[in-house]
Design a protein around this motif. Structure first.
Motif, PDB file in Angstrom:
ATOM      1  N   ARG A  13       0.828  -1.206   0.000  1.00  0.00           N
ATOM      2  CA  ARG A  13       0.000   0.000   0.000  1.00  0.00           C
ATOM      3  C   ARG A  13       0.866   1.260   0.000  1.00  0.00           C
ATOM      4  NH1 ARG A  13      -3.195   3.570   2.951  1.00  0.00           N
ATOM      5  NH2 ARG A  13      -5.340   3.738   2.187  1.00  0.00           N
ATOM      6  N   ALA A  14       1.866   1.309   0.858  1.00  0.00           N
ATOM      7  CA  ALA A  14       2.769   2.459   0.898  1.00  0.00           C
ATOM      8  C   ALA A  14       3.557   2.571  -0.403  1.00  0.00           C
ATOM      9  CB  ALA A  14       3.716   2.345   2.083  1.00  0.00           C
ATOM     10  N   LYS A  15       3.985   1.429  -0.929  1.00  0.00           N
ATOM     11  CA  LYS A  15       4.717   1.420  -2.200  1.00  0.00           C
ATOM     12  C   LYS A  15       3.832   1.926  -3.332  1.00  0.00           C
ATOM     13  CE  LYS A  15       7.293  -1.716  -5.249  1.00  0.00           C
ATOM     14  NZ  LYS A  15       7.712  -3.137  -5.471  1.00  0.00           N
ATOM     15  N   GLY A  16       2.537   1.570  -3.279  1.00  0.00           N
ATOM     16  CA  GLY A  16       1.603   2.006  -4.314  1.00  0.00           C
ATOM     17  C   GLY A  16       1.418   3.514  -4.338  1.00  0.00           C
ATOM     18  N   ILE A  17       1.389   4.127  -3.166  1.00  0.00           N
ATOM     19  CA  ILE A  17       1.242   5.589  -3.094  1.00  0.00           C
ATOM     20  C   ILE A  17       2.427   6.266  -3.772  1.00  0.00           C
ATOM     21  CG2 ILE A  17       1.179   7.563  -1.516  1.00  0.00           C
ATOM     22  CD1 ILE A  17      -0.263   5.718   0.495  1.00  0.00           C
ATOM     23  N   THR A  18       3.636   5.802  -3.462  1.00  0.00           N
ATOM     24  CA  THR A  18       4.838   6.369  -4.070  1.00  0.00           C
ATOM     25  C   THR A  18       4.839   6.175  -5.583  1.00  0.00           C
ATOM     26  OG1 THR A  18       6.095   5.902  -2.049  1.00  0.00           O
ATOM     27  CG2 THR A  18       7.358   6.319  -4.052  1.00  0.00           C
ATOM     28  N   ALA A  19       4.451   4.985  -6.027  1.00  0.00           N
ATOM     29  CA  ALA A  19       4.441   4.684  -7.459  1.00  0.00           C
ATOM     30  C   ALA A  19       3.399   5.519  -8.198  1.00  0.00           C
ATOM     31  CB  ALA A  19       4.163   3.195  -7.667  1.00  0.00           C
ATOM     32  N   CYS A  88      -7.472  10.349   1.912  1.00  0.00           N
ATOM     33  CA  CYS A  88      -7.097   9.176   1.129  1.00  0.00           C
ATOM     34  C   CYS A  88      -6.203   9.585  -0.034  1.00  0.00           C
ATOM     35  CB  CYS A  88      -8.338   8.461   0.593  1.00  0.00           C
ATOM     36  SG  CYS A  88      -7.951   7.066  -0.485  1.00  0.00           S
ATOM     37  N   PRO A  89      -4.922   9.210  -0.017  1.00  0.00           N
ATOM     38  CA  PRO A  89      -4.018   9.612  -1.098  1.00  0.00           C
ATOM     39  C   PRO A  89      -4.419   9.014  -2.448  1.00  0.00           C
ATOM     40  CG  PRO A  89      -2.956   7.997   0.339  1.00  0.00           C
ATOM     41  CD  PRO A  89      -4.222   8.405   1.013  1.00  0.00           C
ATOM     42  N   PHE A  90      -5.052   7.853  -2.444  1.00  0.00           N
ATOM     43  CA  PHE A  90      -5.463   7.225  -3.701  1.00  0.00           C
ATOM     44  C   PHE A  90      -6.620   7.998  -4.335  1.00  0.00           C
ATOM     45  CE2 PHE A  90      -3.638   3.826  -1.082  1.00  0.00           C
ATOM     46  CZ  PHE A  90      -2.635   3.402  -1.935  1.00  0.00           C
ATOM     47  N   PHE A  91      -7.535   8.468  -3.500  1.00  0.00           N
ATOM     48  CA  PHE A  91      -8.614   9.316  -4.012  1.00  0.00           C
ATOM     49  C   PHE A  91      -8.051  10.634  -4.533  1.00  0.00           C
ATOM     50  CE2 PHE A  91     -11.828  12.609  -3.665  1.00  0.00           C
ATOM     51  CZ  PHE A  91     -12.957  12.003  -4.181  1.00  0.00           C
ATOM     52  N   ASN A  92      -7.115  11.195  -3.804  1.00  0.00           N
ATOM     53  CA  ASN A  92      -6.582  12.509  -4.158  1.00  0.00           C
ATOM     54  C   ASN A  92      -5.903  12.531  -5.516  1.00  0.00           C
ATOM     55  OD1 ASN A  92      -7.514  13.419  -1.691  1.00  0.00           O
ATOM     56  ND2 ASN A  92      -5.527  13.235  -0.666  1.00  0.00           N
ATOM     57  N   VAL A  93      -5.250  11.415  -5.900  1.00  0.00           N
ATOM     58  CA  VAL A  93      -4.536  11.396  -7.184  1.00  0.00           C
ATOM     59  C   VAL A  93      -5.411  10.911  -8.334  1.00  0.00           C
ATOM     60  CG1 VAL A  93      -2.306  11.054  -6.071  1.00  0.00           C
ATOM     61  CG2 VAL A  93      -3.611   9.061  -6.844  1.00  0.00           C
ATOM     62  N   SER A  94      -6.637  10.484  -8.042  1.00  0.00           N
ATOM     63  CA  SER A  94      -7.520   9.977  -9.097  1.00  0.00           C
ATOM     64  C   SER A  94      -7.988  11.112 -10.000  1.00  0.00           C
ATOM     65  CB  SER A  94      -8.732   9.266  -8.481  1.00  0.00           C
ATOM     66  OG  SER A  94      -8.347   8.107  -7.789  1.00  0.00           O
ATOM     67  N   ASP A  95      -7.948  10.851 -11.308  1.00  0.00           N
ATOM     68  CA  ASP A  95      -8.437  11.823 -12.288  1.00  0.00           C
ATOM     69  C   ASP A  95      -9.908  11.599 -12.611  1.00  0.00           C
ATOM     70  OD1 ASP A  95      -5.819  13.200 -13.187  1.00  0.00           O
ATOM     71  OD2 ASP A  95      -5.337  11.063 -13.351  1.00  0.00           O
ATOM     72  N   LEU A  96     -10.377  10.387 -12.413  1.00  0.00           N
ATOM     73  CA  LEU A  96     -11.764  10.023 -12.702  1.00  0.00           C
ATOM     74  C   LEU A  96     -12.182   8.910 -11.750  1.00  0.00           C
ATOM     75  CD1 LEU A  96     -14.259  10.253 -14.686  1.00  0.00           C
ATOM     76  CD2 LEU A  96     -13.213   8.363 -15.961  1.00  0.00           C
ATOM     77  N   LEU A  97     -13.436   8.941 -11.326  1.00  0.00           N
ATOM     78  CA  LEU A  97     -13.988   7.882 -10.493  1.00  0.00           C
ATOM     79  C   LEU A  97     -14.981   7.069 -11.313  1.00  0.00           C
ATOM     80  CD1 LEU A  97     -14.854  10.015  -7.312  1.00  0.00           C
ATOM     81  CD2 LEU A  97     -12.663   8.936  -7.874  1.00  0.00           C
ATOM     82  N   ILE A  98     -14.970   5.759 -11.123  1.00  0.00           N
ATOM     83  CA  ILE A  98     -15.991   4.902 -11.727  1.00  0.00           C
ATOM     84  C   ILE A  98     -16.819   4.316 -10.595  1.00  0.00           C
ATOM     85  CG2 ILE A  98     -16.489   2.875 -13.130  1.00  0.00           C
ATOM     86  CD1 ILE A  98     -13.879   3.260 -14.573  1.00  0.00           C
ATOM     87  N   SER A 203      -1.193  -2.249  -5.768  1.00  0.00           N
ATOM     88  CA  SER A 203       0.006  -2.272  -6.603  1.00  0.00           C
ATOM     89  C   SER A 203      -0.284  -1.642  -7.963  1.00  0.00           C
ATOM     90  CB  SER A 203       0.492  -3.707  -6.786  1.00  0.00           C
ATOM     91  OG  SER A 203       1.579  -3.744  -7.688  1.00  0.00           O
ATOM     92  N   VAL A 204       0.576  -0.770  -8.394  1.00  0.00           N
ATOM     93  CA  VAL A 204       0.428  -0.118  -9.699  1.00  0.00           C
ATOM     94  C   VAL A 204       0.812  -1.065 -10.832  1.00  0.00           C
ATOM     95  CG1 VAL A 204       1.316   1.748 -11.155  1.00  0.00           C
ATOM     96  CG2 VAL A 204       0.730   2.200  -8.759  1.00  0.00           C
ATOM     97  N   ASP A 205       1.763  -1.947 -10.569  1.00  0.00           N
ATOM     98  CA  ASP A 205       2.273  -2.862 -11.585  1.00  0.00           C
ATOM     99  C   ASP A 205       1.600  -4.226 -11.436  1.00  0.00           C
ATOM    100  OD1 ASP A 205       3.733  -4.583 -13.225  1.00  0.00           O
ATOM    101  OD2 ASP A 205       5.631  -3.579 -12.824  1.00  0.00           O
ATOM    102  N   LYS A 206       0.598  -4.496 -12.248  1.00  0.00           N
ATOM    103  CA  LYS A 206      -0.158  -5.741 -12.125  1.00  0.00           C
ATOM    104  C   LYS A 206       0.689  -6.969 -12.448  1.00  0.00           C
ATOM    105  CE  LYS A 206      -4.909  -4.188 -12.551  1.00  0.00           C
ATOM    106  NZ  LYS A 206      -5.205  -4.651 -11.175  1.00  0.00           N
ATOM    107  N   GLN A 207       1.575  -6.855 -13.426  1.00  0.00           N
ATOM    108  CA  GLN A 207       2.416  -8.000 -13.769  1.00  0.00           C
ATOM    109  C   GLN A 207       3.345  -8.351 -12.612  1.00  0.00           C
ATOM    110  OE1 GLN A 207       4.045  -6.440 -17.443  1.00  0.00           O
ATOM    111  NE2 GLN A 207       2.643  -7.704 -18.671  1.00  0.00           N
ATOM    112  N   GLU A 208       3.844  -7.334 -11.937  1.00  0.00           N
ATOM    113  CA  GLU A 208       4.713  -7.572 -10.782  1.00  0.00           C
ATOM    114  C   GLU A 208       3.958  -8.264  -9.658  1.00  0.00           C
ATOM    115  OE1 GLU A 208       7.783  -4.968  -8.059  1.00  0.00           O
ATOM    116  OE2 GLU A 208       5.773  -4.155  -8.364  1.00  0.00           O
ATOM    117  N   VAL A 209       2.734  -7.837  -9.387  1.00  0.00           N
ATOM    118  CA  VAL A 209       1.989  -8.428  -8.277  1.00  0.00           C
ATOM    119  C   VAL A 209       1.526  -9.841  -8.614  1.00  0.00           C
ATOM    120  CG1 VAL A 209      -0.435  -7.749  -8.710  1.00  0.00           C
ATOM    121  CG2 VAL A 209       0.476  -7.712  -6.384  1.00  0.00           C
TER     122      VAL A 209
END
Length: 380
Positions: A13-19, A88-98, A203-209
């Motif tokens: 989760r912390a890694k995802g925020i940075t990425a 929520c940092p994930f909400f804050n960086v979102s450009d669009l919500l679905i 995780s931002v990188d799906k292949q990595e996860v």
């Protein structure tokens, strides 16, 4: 269970925020989503990064209750509270919500969210027949058009097919991980499995996860082969169904396992329900996506026999000793459906069944402990 891999998942989760922050600086777009009905294949095909926003913590609920009713589902209040407070940092960086019209509380809350961020609302049909599929296909097409306009891109069939393959691979890896708990005794606790399922989504990188999940699955197989497990063959095995799993359901799983049980299967959203079914890679992409997501057996569907059949099948496959149906306070669809689910399961095979209605707070921990202890004693 001691594992370096589990520690890696704890840090995702912390890694995802940075990425995400780095990706934003490079011009990437971020799309926040609230439900497994939202097709992430379209987001990936648009070159954007999908990230979950459905909140499962008590912290922001006080902020939400300044606007929302106190007797509303905690998932809805937590989601809105995080957005309104900016916490929520994930909400804050979102450009669009679905978002999607799964229940009355969510769809009205989304009207308020749309005042904070651009939001695309998928009008979800509440049945799963051919007529509903045609309507849902139109909603998927509208989302595709919105993403193309919003991000100035063209989503091709080739883009969609690549995204379908990636998401299918993610679902395959997560299903294989959860299937590990079919082994007796399970080589992973429900608490650890819950943490992995929750944290990997950031995780931002799906292949990595996917590679991380596959490595963990192999490690767990090896541990089981060596007889390394936190449980015994006599440990009661439980299936958890009901509302979406996340940190909010942590207290229930923790009470179960601290009192001698083991949650071996999470049928709920975020668990098996999200990964047991794949998108058909041979069909026209948008139609295949529409078909797969509409098959999701949520309690917002009426009738919802597919959920009953899935719970029954998983209860057999995971050889569980009992079923726990978790309902959030104010979640009327799952609360009412619990009666029908219990009746269905007991008609198929008499199996201990416990419904728990709670919220994200710790106020009822002792009461839950008494009920769960009694349930486990009955099984034993």
């Amino acid at each position: 269970m001691e594992s370096d891999l589990l520690c890696e998942f704890e840090g995702l989760r912390a890694k995802g925020i940075t990425a995400l922050q780095a990706a934003k600086e490079e011009g990437r777009k971020v799309v926040g989503k609230y439900c497994i009905y939202s097709p992430m294949e379209l987001v990936l095909a648009a070159g954007a990064i999908p990230i979950p926003l459905c909140s499962t913590k008590q912290d922001p609920i006080a902020v939400a209750e300044k606007v929302l009713p106190r007797n509303l589902c905690p998932l809805i209040k937590s989601s809105y509270g995080y957005a309104a407070s900016g916490a929520c940092p994930f909400f804050n960086v979102s450009d669009l919500l679905i978002a999607e019209t799964t229940c009355d509380g969510k769809k009205k809350m989304y009207e308020l969210l749309s005042e904070i961020k651009p939001l695309h609302l998928l009008q979800l049909p509440q049945k799963q027949d051919e007529e509903a599929l045609q309507y849902w296909y139109g909603e998927i097409l509208k989302l595709k058009n919105r993403l193309e306009v919003e991000f100035s891109v063209t989503i091709t069939d080739h883009d969609l097919r690549e995204a379908i393959q990636l998401m299918n691979e993610e679902r395959r890896s997560l299903k294989a991980l959860q299937d590990i708990a079919k082994l007796k005794p399970a080589p992973i606790s429900g608490i650890d499995l819950l943490m992995v399922l929750y944290n990997r989504s950031f995780s931002v990188d799906k292949q990595e996860v996917v590679l991380m999940v596959d490595r963990l699955t192999l490690e767990l197989k090896a541990l089981h082969g060596k007889g390394v497990t936190p449980f015994t063959t006599k440990t009661p095995r439980l299936l958890l169904t009901g509302v979406p799993v996340g940190i909010g359901s942590h207290k229930v799983v923790q009470i179960i396992e601290e009192n001698g049980g083991n949650v071996v299967c999470f049928e709920s959203c975020g668990g098996y329900k999200a990964v047991y079914d794949q998108v058909d890679e041979e069909k026209e992409p948008l139609l295949a996506i529409a078909e797969r997501y509409l098959r999701t057996p949520c309690s917002c569907m009426s009738p919802n026999l597919a959920r009953f059949e899935l719970v029954e099948r998983l209860a057999d496959e995971f050889d569980v000793d009992g079923v726990v149906d978790l309902t959030w306070q104010g979640c009327h669809t799952y609360n009412i459906e619990s009666y029908s689910l219990k009746k269905y399961l007991q008609e198929k095979r008499s199996r201990p069944f416990l419904q728990i209605e709670t919220d994200y707070s710790e106020s009822d921990v002792e009461q839950l402990k008494v009920r769960i202890e009694a349930f486990l004693e009955m099984i034993n």
